[in-house]
Write a protein that holds these residues in place. Sequence first.
Motif, mmCIF file in Angstrom:
data_model
loop_
_atom_site.group_PDB
_atom_site.id
_atom_site.type_symbol
_atom_site.label_atom_id
_atom_site.label_comp_id
_atom_site.label_asym_id
_atom_site.label_seq_id
_atom_site.Cartn_x
_atom_site.Cartn_y
_atom_site.Cartn_z
ATOM 1 N N TYR A 7 0.846 -1.184 0.000
ATOM 2 C CA TYR A 7 0.000 0.000 0.000
ATOM 3 C C TYR A 7 0.889 1.244 0.000
ATOM 4 O O TYR A 7 1.724 1.413 0.889
ATOM 5 N N VAL A 8 0.715 2.090 -1.004
ATOM 6 C CA VAL A 8 1.468 3.345 -1.103
ATOM 7 C C VAL A 8 0.501 4.467 -1.424
ATOM 8 O O VAL A 8 -0.550 4.247 -2.024
ATOM 9 N N PRO A 67 4.844 3.541 3.226
ATOM 10 C CA PRO A 67 4.201 2.356 2.659
ATOM 11 C C PRO A 67 3.994 1.284 3.726
ATOM 12 O O PRO A 67 4.751 1.188 4.690
ATOM 13 N N THR A 68 2.951 0.496 3.529
ATOM 14 C CA THR A 68 2.666 -0.647 4.389
ATOM 15 C C THR A 68 2.644 -1.883 3.513
ATOM 16 O O THR A 68 2.081 -1.864 2.422
ATOM 17 N N VAL A 69 3.274 -2.949 3.994
ATOM 18 C CA VAL A 69 3.345 -4.197 3.247
ATOM 19 C C VAL A 69 2.766 -5.311 4.106
ATOM 20 O O VAL A 69 3.169 -5.484 5.256
ATOM 21 N N LEU A 85 13.653 -10.621 5.708
ATOM 22 C CA LEU A 85 12.645 -10.158 4.763
ATOM 23 C C LEU A 85 12.193 -8.738 5.105
ATOM 24 O O LEU A 85 12.117 -7.874 4.226
ATOM 25 N N ILE A 86 11.925 -8.492 6.372
ATOM 26 C CA ILE A 86 11.517 -7.147 6.801
ATOM 27 C C ILE A 86 12.604 -6.131 6.464
ATOM 28 O O ILE A 86 12.325 -5.063 5.906
ATOM 29 N N ALA A 87 13.848 -6.454 6.780
ATOM 30 C CA ALA A 87 14.960 -5.541 6.482
ATOM 31 C C ALA A 87 15.118 -5.334 4.986
ATOM 32 O O ALA A 87 15.300 -4.193 4.514
ATOM 33 N N ARG A 105 5.936 0.184 7.299
ATOM 34 C CA ARG A 105 5.402 -0.915 8.102
ATOM 35 C C ARG A 105 5.387 -2.184 7.258
ATOM 36 O O ARG A 105 4.868 -2.194 6.145
ATOM 37 N N ILE A 106 5.951 -3.267 7.811
ATOM 38 C CA ILE A 106 5.953 -4.573 7.157
ATOM 39 C C ILE A 106 5.298 -5.550 8.124
ATOM 40 O O ILE A 106 5.732 -5.671 9.274
ATOM 41 N N MET A 107 4.259 -6.225 7.681
ATOM 42 C CA MET A 107 3.580 -7.209 8.518
ATOM 43 C C MET A 107 3.627 -8.563 7.824
ATOM 44 O O MET A 107 3.195 -8.685 6.679
#
Length: 128
Positions: A7-8, A67-69, A85-87, A105-107
């Motif tokens: 999401y951007v 952005p949120t992933v 993966l987050i990094a 944000r990475i979830m």
Amino acid sequence: MPNLNVYVVEGFAAEQKAALLKGMTDAVVETIGAPRESVRIFLIELARAHVCVGGTLLTEAEQPGGPTVHALLIAGRTDAQKAALIAGLTRVIEETLQVPAAPVRIMILDVPNTDFGLGGLTALARGR
């Protein structure tokens, strides 16, 4: 099998978005060892008026909104793989969109292999 919803906020150039998708694919392959052909990334652009951070619409804020992933993975990756993966995804976002890491944000959402379908069968039935 990794599926990423990214999401951007609107406003990024087509070249940046293409580089983001390619870079994120590389990061997934490199960090968790997923086969390139199984990585799916969906870019969802949102109007600034449709995003709220801390009660303030981005149209009213000076902050860019990060952005949120949402990364949906078949359960079983190690904590080290998830951290990598987050990094990796955060680095790609920083480099391609010129967004600092702080608002990103990475979830990671682990999906049991009985709850993920591929081609009409569960991942478990496919040996995953």
